[in-house]
Design an enzyme around this catalytic site. Structure first.
Site, PDB file in Angstrom:
ATOM      1  N   GLY A   1      37.339  24.660  28.101  1.00  0.00           N
ATOM      2  CA  GLY A   1      38.115  23.655  28.817  1.00  0.00           C
ATOM      3  C   GLY A   1      39.272  23.142  27.982  1.00  0.00           C
ATOM      4  O   GLY A   1      40.367  22.889  28.497  1.00  0.00           O
TER       5      GLY A   1
ATOM      6  N   GLN B   1      79.222  46.287  31.265  1.00  0.00           N
ATOM      7  CA  GLN B   1      78.225  46.310  32.332  1.00  0.00           C
ATOM      8  C   GLN B   1      76.797  46.325  31.791  1.00  0.00           C
ATOM      9  O   GLN B   1      75.915  45.626  32.309  1.00  0.00           O
ATOM     10  CB  GLN B   1      78.453  47.524  33.237  1.00  0.00           C
ATOM     11  CG  GLN B   1      79.713  47.428  34.080  1.00  0.00           C
ATOM     12  CD  GLN B   1      79.884  48.615  35.007  1.00  0.00           C
ATOM     13  OE1 GLN B   1      79.038  49.515  35.047  1.00  0.00           O
ATOM     14  NE2 GLN B   1      80.975  48.626  35.772  1.00  0.00           N
TER      15      GLN B   1
ATOM     16  N   GLU C   1      44.746  31.941  21.634  1.00  0.00           N
ATOM     17  CA  GLU C   1      44.256  31.251  22.827  1.00  0.00           C
ATOM     18  C   GLU C   1      44.167  32.189  24.030  1.00  0.00           C
ATOM     19  O   GLU C   1      44.520  31.845  25.147  1.00  0.00           O
ATOM     20  CB  GLU C   1      45.130  30.025  23.118  1.00  0.00           C
ATOM     21  CG  GLU C   1      45.041  29.024  21.967  1.00  0.00           C
ATOM     22  CD  GLU C   1      45.760  27.733  22.234  1.00  0.00           C
ATOM     23  OE1 GLU C   1      45.741  27.294  23.395  1.00  0.00           O
ATOM     24  OE2 GLU C   1      46.330  27.166  21.291  1.00  0.00           O
ATOM     25  N   GLY C   2      43.666  33.386  23.738  1.00  0.00           N
ATOM     26  CA  GLY C   2      43.457  34.392  24.766  1.00  0.00           C
ATOM     27  C   GLY C   2      44.492  35.485  24.700  1.00  0.00           C
ATOM     28  O   GLY C   2      45.666  35.257  24.979  1.00  0.00           O
TER      29      GLY C   2
ATOM     30  N   PHE D   1      33.848  41.631  31.372  1.00  0.00           N
ATOM     31  CA  PHE D   1      33.730  41.229  29.974  1.00  0.00           C
ATOM     32  C   PHE D   1      32.533  41.857  29.292  1.00  0.00           C
ATOM     33  O   PHE D   1      32.578  42.167  28.116  1.00  0.00           O
ATOM     34  CB  PHE D   1      33.660  39.708  29.859  1.00  0.00           C
ATOM     35  CG  PHE D   1      34.960  39.022  30.131  1.00  0.00           C
ATOM     36  CD1 PHE D   1      35.935  38.942  29.155  1.00  0.00           C
ATOM     37  CD2 PHE D   1      35.222  38.477  31.369  1.00  0.00           C
ATOM     38  CE1 PHE D   1      37.148  38.318  29.398  1.00  0.00           C
ATOM     39  CE2 PHE D   1      36.433  37.844  31.636  1.00  0.00           C
ATOM     40  CZ  PHE D   1      37.395  37.776  30.649  1.00  0.00           C
TER      41      PHE D   1
END
Length: 386
Positions: A239, A281, A365-366, A385
Site C-alpha cells: 500500500g 524534417q 518500486e516495481g 507471479f
C-alpha cells in the site's frame, strides 16, 4: 503556455494546483538546478539541507493531513513531483521516500503516539525517514524476505539486511518490514538503536544525486511500541508502494519535460548545413513524436490524480501509469540525446543525467515486468507471479 502543452491540459488545473506548481518550480530553479550537475558528478547531495528547505514550503508528506502536513490534493502532489524530477530524479526520490513511504507508513499504519512522535518533525524536514523493504536477495518478491522479527518478552528482536534503501545513511528512523510468526509486520526503528549498521552504496552510475544505503540489523532490540500496530501482512508495505508509485507517474514526466525543453532549445539554436536543426524534417518528426507521448503521459497522470482525489484509485491503475510514463520518459531522454549529438553526453546538459536516472526509476518500486503482470492479472483474472 508551454509549447509542450499541445492539448491545453493545464487549463484543467485549478488555480491552487498551478500555484503549488509555480512554488515548487521556483524552489527547484533556486535550490537544485544551479548545483545538481555537480552533485551528480561528485555522487553527493546535501539531502538534509534540502529536506529542511522542502519542509519550509510544505513539500514533505504534502498529501497527508494533520501533524504539520499540508493536506494537498493528489494532483498537487503529482505536480510537485513533476517539478522536482525536472530538476533530478534523485531529488524527487528524497521527497517521495520521506513523504509517500516513510511518513505515509507511519501515518497510515502507526499508533497515535508514533504519529505524534515522528510526523511533525518529518514534515518539517528536521527528521529524515527511510523505507526498508528490499533485500539483497529479494527485490521483486518481497514476500520471500529473510529479515525476521521475534518476540522476546515484551520486546521485539530484529535480524536481517535491507538493500538499496534511499535516505538510509541520513535517516533518523527506518520503517523496517520483517517476517514474524504472525506474518509480515512493520516497525519504526530509530537508526541509532544498537545493532543497526548503515553502509552507503557508492559507485552508482544512476541516481548519483541521491543517498542510497544498505541497512544491517544484528539482533536489534525494540520495545513493543516500535511496531506499527495497523501494518498487518504484505498488503501494508505494498500500500505504501502504491502511494510512492503515483508520485513516480508524475515525476518521470518532469525528467522527460526537461529533456524535451533542452532538445527543443538546442535544435532551434544549433545550425548545421546552413539552417537550424529544428528546421529539418527528421528533427521535427522526433520532437513531434516525443511531444505526443509526453502529452499522453500527462493526461494519464492527471486522470490517476483525479481518481486518487476521489478515493477511487486502484493499484493496477497506478501500474498502468508507472509502466507507461517511466518507459516513455526513458525513450524520450534517449531520443533527445540524439538531437544534441555529442553534446548530449556532456554534463553541461541534463539529458544523459536524466536518462541514467530513469534507468533506476524503471526498476525501483516495481520493474516494468512486474507492472505488466499486474495489468495482465487485471485483464485476465489469472496471476502469472507464481
Amino acid at each position: 503556455m508551454s509549447p509542450l502543452d499541445l492539448l491545453d491540459v493545464d487549463a484543467s488545473l485549478s488555480a491552487e494546483e498551478r500555484q503549488i506548481r509555480t512554488v515548487v518550480r521556483q524552489l527547484v530553479d533556486e535550490q537544485v538546478r544551479p548545483h545538481v550537475a555537480g552533485w551528480y558528478e561528485e555522487g553527493r547531495v546535501p539531502a538534509r539541507d534540502l529536506a529542511r528547505e522542502f519542509g519550509k514550503v510544505g513539500l514533505l508528506g504534502m498529501h497527508l493531513t494533520g501533524y504539520g502536513c499540508a493536506g494537498s490534493s493528489a494532483v498537487a502532489y503529482g505536480l510537485a513531483c513533476l517539478e522536482l524530477e525536472a530538476g533530478d530524479s534523485g531529488i524527487r526520490s528524497l521527497v517521495s521516500v520521506q513523504g509517500a513511504l516513510a511518513m505515509y507508513a507511519i501515518w497510515r499504519y502507526g499508533s497515535a503516539e508514533q504519529k505524534q512522535h515522528w510526523l511533525p518533525t518529518m514534515a518539517a524536514g528536521e527528521t529524515i525517514g527511510c523505507f526498508a523493504l528490499t533485500e539483497p536477495d529479494h527485490g521483486s518478491d518481497p514476500a520471500s524476505m529473510n529479515t525476521r522479527a521475534r518476540r522476546d518478552g515484551d520486546d521485539w528482536v530484529l535480524h536481517g539486511t535491507k538493500m538499496w534503501i534511499t535516505n538510509a545513511t541520513i535517516a533518523d528512523v527506518a520503517v523496517i518490514w520483517a517476517r514474524t510468526d504472525e506474518g509480515i509486520r512493520g516497525f519504526a526503528v530509530p537508526t541509532r538503536t544498537p545493532g543497526v549498521t548503515v553502509r552507503e552504496i557508492r559507485r552508482k552510475m544512476s541516481l548519483r544525486a541521491s543517498v542510497t544505503g544498505e541497512i544491517s540489523l544484528d539482533d536489534v532490540r525494540l520495545p513493543a511500541t516500535a511496531r506499527l500496530p495497523e501494518a498487518v501482512g504484505l498488503k501494508a508495505p505494498l500500500g505504501c508502494l502504491t502511494e510512492a508509485r503515483h508520485g513516480i507517474v508524475w515525476g518521470a514526466l518532469g525528467a522527460a519535460r526537461d529533456c524535451l525543453e533542452t532538445a527543443l532549445e538546442y535544435a532551434r539554436s544549433r545550425t548545421q548545413f546552413g539552417r537550424p536543426l529544428a528546421g529539418f524534417q527528421l528533427t521535427q518528426a522526433k520532437l513531434a513524436d516525443m511531444a505526443v507521448e509526453w502529452s499522453k503521459g500527462y493526461l494519464l497522470a492527471l486522470q490517476l490524480g483525479r481518481l486518487a482525489d476521489a478515493d477511487r484509485l486502484r493499484p493496477d491503475q497506478v501500474s498502468v501509469g508507472k509502466l507507461n510514463n517511466v518507459r516513455e520518459a526513458l525513450a524520450i531522454a534517449r531520443q533527445c540525446r540524439t538531437i544534441l549529438g555529442a553534446n548530449g553526453v556532456s554534463g553541461e546538459y541534463p539529458v544523459l543525467r536524466h536518462a541514467n536516472n530513469l534507468e533506476s526509476v524503471l526498476t525501483y518500486e516495481g520493474t516494468s515486468e512486474i507492472h505488466q503482470l499486474v495489468i495482465g492479472q487485471r485483464l485476465t483474472g489469472l496471476s502469472a507471479f507464481a
